[in-house]
Design a protein around this motif. Structure first.
Motif, PDB file in Angstrom:
ATOM      1  N   MET A 116       0.830  -1.205   0.000  1.00  0.00           N
ATOM      2  CA  MET A 116       0.000   0.000   0.000  1.00  0.00           C
ATOM      3  C   MET A 116       0.867   1.259   0.000  1.00  0.00           C
ATOM      4  O   MET A 116       0.547   2.240  -0.677  1.00  0.00           O
ATOM      5  CB  MET A 116      -0.991  -0.032   1.167  1.00  0.00           C
ATOM      6  N   ALA A 117       1.989   1.219   0.751  1.00  0.00           N
ATOM      7  CA  ALA A 117       2.911   2.376   0.751  1.00  0.00           C
ATOM      8  C   ALA A 117       3.491   2.584  -0.651  1.00  0.00           C
ATOM      9  O   ALA A 117       3.572   3.719  -1.144  1.00  0.00           O
ATOM     10  CB  ALA A 117       4.040   2.146   1.762  1.00  0.00           C
ATOM     11  N   ALA A 118       3.855   1.492  -1.301  1.00  0.00           N
ATOM     12  CA  ALA A 118       4.449   1.597  -2.646  1.00  0.00           C
ATOM     13  C   ALA A 118       3.457   2.227  -3.620  1.00  0.00           C
ATOM     14  O   ALA A 118       3.828   3.068  -4.446  1.00  0.00           O
ATOM     15  CB  ALA A 118       4.872   0.215  -3.149  1.00  0.00           C
ATOM     16  N   GLU A 121       3.306   5.908  -2.862  1.00  0.00           N
ATOM     17  CA  GLU A 121       4.566   6.587  -3.218  1.00  0.00           C
ATOM     18  C   GLU A 121       4.910   6.419  -4.703  1.00  0.00           C
ATOM     19  O   GLU A 121       5.990   6.815  -5.147  1.00  0.00           O
ATOM     20  CB  GLU A 121       5.710   6.029  -2.332  1.00  0.00           C
ATOM     21  N   LYS A 122       4.007   5.819  -5.449  1.00  0.00           N
ATOM     22  CA  LYS A 122       4.160   5.632  -6.911  1.00  0.00           C
ATOM     23  C   LYS A 122       5.473   4.933  -7.261  1.00  0.00           C
ATOM     24  O   LYS A 122       6.256   5.416  -8.064  1.00  0.00           O
ATOM     25  CB  LYS A 122       4.034   6.975  -7.649  1.00  0.00           C
TER      26      LYS A 122
END
Ligand code: HXC
Length: 258
Positions: free
Chosen positions: A244-246, A249-250
């Motif tokens: 989800m962070a990736a 953070e695109k």
């Protein structure tokens, strides 16, 4: 481990298992089935493997259980040895994703082993069938059960009662295979799919496999509950945080199977 009736290669986290009894169109004798189960279990246990491909030759994925080997068996033999129960149970217990890449004949036990895999990619030359009725027996590893769930009662009855073969196009239309590709591209397409799976979190891929497979065993309300509980449990993993962070953070996710 060295095998006689199959070839096994591991490359880029993908284990390719190739059935290799060309003289008998990969007919599934007891040696081959024992080696296949052992190779699948070895791949399932190996840190180097994240996805498995099972394939045959251009002419045959497998033309069925070995008729020569079965022809002299009695009821007492097959009942006492519980013929093929072990193969079904051991393949069903593999937790990593398995793709069947099928070209040519996938008949009888061959069609059934393909259906034990998680999905089937078919070459345009593939032919599926449950022709056991021509031999005076019925399907014995899922041809009356899994096939019916894939393609429905009418088509399954047609296949099991007439023994006719289904070509790749019909198999895709009926939902038996997930895609059809030109024969020359079969292994490239299967490898690309396997590599795509191998890039995911193995933890998540195994959970997804488990959840889809429960849909065969449970009524909808229980299946939904199982899915929800597994979905909830993914929030305890680092891979959920990373995935989800990736996205936010695109960037590409770096999964660690944790
Ligand atoms: C043992 C087999 C075999 C099989 C093919 N061969 N299928 N041997 N068991 N299931 C052997 C042939 O005897 C022959 O050996 C060689 O492979 C090449 O086969 P041909 O018949 O000459 O090839 P072709 O004319 O191209 O025909 C291909 C075919 C045909 C249509 C696939 O071989 C066929 O109908 N095979 C049987 C298919 C079948 O009934 N499958 C279900 C099996 S019962 P030689 O030595 O003569 O060259 C089953 C039970 C499941 O699977 C129960 C639970 C698992």
């Amino acid at each position: 481990m060295a095998y006689e009736t199959i070839n096994v290669e591991v490359q880029d986290h993908v284990c390719l298992i190739k059935l290799n009894r060309p003289e008998a169109l990969n007919a599934l004798n007891s040696e081959l089935l024992t080696e296949l189960c052992a190779a699948l279990e070895e791949a399932d246990a190996s840190d180097k493997v994240r996805c498995i491909i099972l394939t045959g030759s251009e002419k045959a994925f497998a033309a069925g259980a070995d008729i020569k080997e079965m022809s002299e068996m009695s009821f007492v033999d097959v009942f006492t040895n519980n013929l093929f129960a072990d193969t079904n149970d051991r393949i069903a217990a593999i937790r990593k994703p398995i793709i069947a890449a099928v070209a040519g004949y996938a008949l009888g036990g061959g069609c059934e082993v393909a259906m034990m895999c998680d999905f089937i990619i078919a070459a345009d030359t593939a032919k599926f069938g449950q022709p056991e009725i021509n031999l005076g027996v019925i399907a014995g590893m899922g041809g009356s059960q899994r096939l019916t769930r894939f393609v429905g009662k009418s088509k399954s009855m047609d296949m099991n009662l007439t023994g006719r073969f289904m070509n790749a196009e019909e198999a895709e239309r009926a939902g038996l295979v997930s895609r059809v590709v030109p024969a020359k591209k079969l292994l490239d397409e299967a490898t690309a799919a396997a590599q795509k799976i191998a890039e995911k979190s193995l933890l998540t891929a195994m959970a997804a496999k488990e959840a889809v497979n429960r849909s065969y065993e449970l009524p909808l309300s229980e299946g939904m509950l199982f899915e929800r509980r597994v979905f909830h449990s993914m929030f305890a993993t680092e891979d959920q945080k990373e995935g989800m962070a990736a996205f936010l953070e695109k960037r590409e996710a770096q999964f660690r199977d944790k």
